[in-house]
Write an enzyme that holds these catalytic residues in place. Structure first.
Site, PDB file in Angstrom:
ATOM      1  N   ARG A   1       9.147  31.094  17.310  1.00  0.00           N
ATOM      2  CA  ARG A   1       8.454  31.970  16.365  1.00  0.00           C
ATOM      3  C   ARG A   1       7.430  31.129  15.611  1.00  0.00           C
ATOM      4  O   ARG A   1       7.797  30.226  14.874  1.00  0.00           O
ATOM      5  CB  ARG A   1       9.493  32.613  15.437  1.00  0.00           C
ATOM      6  CG  ARG A   1       8.925  33.421  14.343  1.00  0.00           C
ATOM      7  CD  ARG A   1       9.923  34.406  13.780  1.00  0.00           C
ATOM      8  NE  ARG A   1      11.202  33.867  13.374  1.00  0.00           N
ATOM      9  CZ  ARG A   1      11.408  33.029  12.362  1.00  0.00           C
ATOM     10  NH1 ARG A   1      10.380  32.590  11.643  1.00  0.00           N
ATOM     11  NH2 ARG A   1      12.621  32.617  12.063  1.00  0.00           N
TER      12      ARG A   1
ATOM     13  N   HIS B   1       9.742  34.598   9.668  1.00  0.00           N
ATOM     14  CA  HIS B   1      10.498  35.698  10.289  1.00  0.00           C
ATOM     15  C   HIS B   1       9.835  37.040   9.997  1.00  0.00           C
ATOM     16  O   HIS B   1       9.589  37.851  10.890  1.00  0.00           O
ATOM     17  CB  HIS B   1      11.940  35.691   9.761  1.00  0.00           C
ATOM     18  CG  HIS B   1      12.712  36.911  10.109  1.00  0.00           C
ATOM     19  ND1 HIS B   1      13.151  37.161  11.385  1.00  0.00           N
ATOM     20  CD2 HIS B   1      13.088  37.971   9.355  1.00  0.00           C
ATOM     21  CE1 HIS B   1      13.780  38.334  11.401  1.00  0.00           C
ATOM     22  NE2 HIS B   1      13.751  38.837  10.187  1.00  0.00           N
TER      23      HIS B   1
ATOM     24  N   TYR C   1      13.910  26.060   6.128  1.00  0.00           N
ATOM     25  CA  TYR C   1      14.909  25.794   7.172  1.00  0.00           C
ATOM     26  C   TYR C   1      14.356  25.153   8.448  1.00  0.00           C
ATOM     27  O   TYR C   1      15.109  24.875   9.360  1.00  0.00           O
ATOM     28  CB  TYR C   1      15.680  27.077   7.522  1.00  0.00           C
ATOM     29  CG  TYR C   1      14.812  28.245   7.950  1.00  0.00           C
ATOM     30  CD1 TYR C   1      14.362  28.357   9.263  1.00  0.00           C
ATOM     31  CD2 TYR C   1      14.430  29.227   7.044  1.00  0.00           C
ATOM     32  CE1 TYR C   1      13.564  29.411   9.657  1.00  0.00           C
ATOM     33  CE2 TYR C   1      13.621  30.287   7.420  1.00  0.00           C
ATOM     34  CZ  TYR C   1      13.201  30.372   8.722  1.00  0.00           C
ATOM     35  OH  TYR C   1      12.397  31.419   9.118  1.00  0.00           O
TER      36      TYR C   1
HETATM   37  C1  LIG Z   1      22.493  45.226  12.434  1.00  0.00           C
HETATM   38  C2  LIG Z   1      21.590  44.355  11.631  1.00  0.00           C
HETATM   39  N1  LIG Z   1      22.115  43.314  10.950  1.00  0.00           N
HETATM   40  C3  LIG Z   1      21.308  42.523  10.216  1.00  0.00           C
HETATM   41  C4  LIG Z   1      19.960  42.761  10.157  1.00  0.00           C
HETATM   42  C5  LIG Z   1      19.055  41.862   9.321  1.00  0.00           C
HETATM   43  N2  LIG Z   1      18.237  41.079  10.240  1.00  0.00           N
HETATM   44  C6  LIG Z   1      16.948  41.420  10.469  1.00  0.00           C
HETATM   45  S1  LIG Z   1      16.224  40.422  11.575  1.00  0.00           S
HETATM   46  C7  LIG Z   1      17.616  39.497  11.755  1.00  0.00           C
HETATM   47  C8  LIG Z   1      17.637  38.315  12.694  1.00  0.00           C
HETATM   48  C9  LIG Z   1      17.452  38.700  14.107  1.00  0.00           C
HETATM   49  O1  LIG Z   1      17.293  37.566  14.900  1.00  0.00           O
HETATM   50  P1  LIG Z   1      16.952  37.653  16.417  1.00  0.00           P
HETATM   51  O2  LIG Z   1      17.795  38.661  17.094  1.00  0.00           O
HETATM   52  O3  LIG Z   1      16.984  36.274  16.957  1.00  0.00           O
HETATM   53  O4  LIG Z   1      15.471  38.237  16.458  1.00  0.00           O
HETATM   54  P2  LIG Z   1      14.128  37.622  15.860  1.00  0.00           P
HETATM   55  O5  LIG Z   1      13.933  38.232  14.500  1.00  0.00           O
HETATM   56  O6  LIG Z   1      14.245  36.151  15.824  1.00  0.00           O
HETATM   57  O7  LIG Z   1      13.071  38.082  16.796  1.00  0.00           O
HETATM   58  C10 LIG Z   1      18.626  39.977  10.943  1.00  0.00           C
HETATM   59  C11 LIG Z   1      19.971  39.383  10.857  1.00  0.00           C
HETATM   60  C12 LIG Z   1      19.460  43.872  10.846  1.00  0.00           C
HETATM   61  N3  LIG Z   1      18.161  44.178  10.860  1.00  0.00           N
HETATM   62  N4  LIG Z   1      20.298  44.646  11.595  1.00  0.00           N
END
Ligand SMILES: Cc1ncc(C[n+]2csc(CCOP(=O)(O)OP(=O)(O)O)c2C)c(N)n1
Length: 381
Positions: free
Chosen positions: A258, A262, A271
């Site tokens: 990324r 985020h 981090y």
């Molecule tokens: C069910 C759920 N739990 C927590 C969140 C909060 N949340 C938003 S993005 C994220 C991280 C997701 O990481 P990843 O799957 O690696 O995708 P990336 O954002 O890195 O593309 C979290 C925990 C959410 N949106 N949905």
């Protein structure tokens, strides 16, 4: 009753065709027509420039919080190009390039991140689900679509996307399991950008790759260089062809990074190091693809410049349109928060709808009285 060995696959393939310096492995190069290569680059660029413009808008207070897609264009575009309009595209939230290619107007994306549900309406001509923010919840939906297609004996496929963090969700494993047991024609594409907000990959899983999880579900799995659009193309094409021929699901892991926070509300300095991000910036997908197109004689430096201008014009026009639409009575109608949830409004929501109507009427009466009073005093003075 012996203690014996059950043989299972122990190897996962890794594929890279066009490296970060645009060196090409000719023996692995896919045969993609020039026009299609240009289209792929155009939507990768459109995704990138839209993303950059949206960041500026967010910083100016003209857009809500949103997750940027920069760096993920090769995974999105290299895969989506392999599906047809009536196949299904089931994204998470970093597949901007692919959504634009599928025909989503840029203004819809802007409206969505500004809180307007109208932005979630997919274009008529494609089978797409909207952006999905609840992590991994789109994956069982994708598999359900695939299973339904098997029952209906349709020959379409579903392409769905998730992050490395999503692999820790139950939904992800339920989806992989169901897809494998019922041979659903689903291509699972993991955008492994090595972070789930601030959680690094090594705190997410103890295994080396996401792709190897496919072994447990008895489906083909492969890791590719996720910044190499040609490698993504080859791996997803194989998976799509297999799914369409009745061979069931596949898991493709695109290893990427990324390049941005985020979301616009995140501070990655807390981090991870800027030095690592700078290193990955050199490996990002657009630069090497542009070099490839030039080396191959598909696009000249001038063609690339012209495409920048074309894309810039499209983005500018979309921003104007989105901001105009956001002022329209149709979008500002407060009933929208209720009317778009269910086809038939249930009783409890109907009561809230009525209450909202009464509140708006009271407010309008109060404002009308205030204005009348103002003009009365204005007339006397
Ligand atoms: C069910 C759920 N739990 C927590 C969140 C909060 N949340 C938003 S993005 C994220 C991280 C997701 O990481 P990843 O799957 O690696 O995708 P990336 O954002 O890195 O593309 C979290 C925990 C959410 N949106 N949905």
């Amino acid at each position: 009753m012996p203690r014996t060995v059950i043989e299972i696959a122990q190897k996962i393939e890794y594929l890279s065709i066009l490296d970060e310096n645009a060196n090409l492995d000719k023996s692995l190069e896919p045969d993609i027509p020039a026009e299609q290569l240009k289209t792929m680059y155009k939507y990768m660029l459109l995704g990138r420039r839209t993303d950059e413009r949206m960041l500026k808008m967010q910083r100016q207070g003209r857009l809500g919080t949103f997750p940027q897609s920069a760096g993920h264009e090769a995974i999105s575009m290299g895969s989506v190009i392999n599906i047809k309009k009536d196949d299904w595209h089931v994204p998470a939230y970093r597949e901007l390039a692919g959504m634009l290619y599928r025909g989503w107007p840029i203004e819809n994306i802007i409206l969505f991140w500004n809180g307007f549900e109208e932005g979630t309406r997919p274009p008529e001509e494609v089978n797409d689900l909207p952006i999905c923010v609840p992590i991994a919840s789109q994956l069982p939906h994708a598999v359900g679509i695939g299973m339904a297609m098997n029952i209906k004996k349709e020959k379409n496929v579903v392409m769905t996307y998730f992050g490395d963090g999503a692999t820790s969700e139950g939904d992800c494993h339920e989806a992989l399991n169901f897809a494998s047991v019922f041979k659903a024609p689903v291509v699972f594409v993991c955008l492994n950008n090595q972070y789930a907000i601030s959680v690094p990959l090594e705190r997410q899983m103890a295994c080396e790759t996401v792709a190897q999880k496919a072994i447990a579900y008895n489906m083909p799995g492969i890791r590719v260089d996720g910044n190499d659009v040609l490698a993504v193309y080859v791996a997803t094409k194989e998976a799509v062809d297999r799914a369409r021929a009745g061979g069931g699901p596949s898991l493709i892991e695109g290893l990427t990074y990324r390049l941005t926070p985020h979301t616009t509300a995140d501070d990655p300095k807390r981090y991870r190091s800027d030095a690592t991000t700078d290193e990955w910036m050199k490996k990002e997908p657009l630069i090497r693809f542009a070099k490839y197109l030039q080396n191959k004689g598909v696009m000249s430096a001038k063609d690339l410049e012209d495409m920048e201008v074309e894309v810039d014009t499209l983005v500018k026009a979309a921003v104007t349109k989105a901001e105009e639409m956001a002022k329209s009575e149709e979008l500002l109608n407060p009933y929208n928060i209720i009317d778009h949830v269910f086809a038939d409004v249930p009783q409890f929501l109907q009561e809230q709808r009525d209450e909202l109507g009464e509140y708006m009427k009271r407010e309008n009466d109060r404002k009308a009285k205030k204005n009348a009073k103002k003009s009365e005093t204005g007339a006397l003075s």
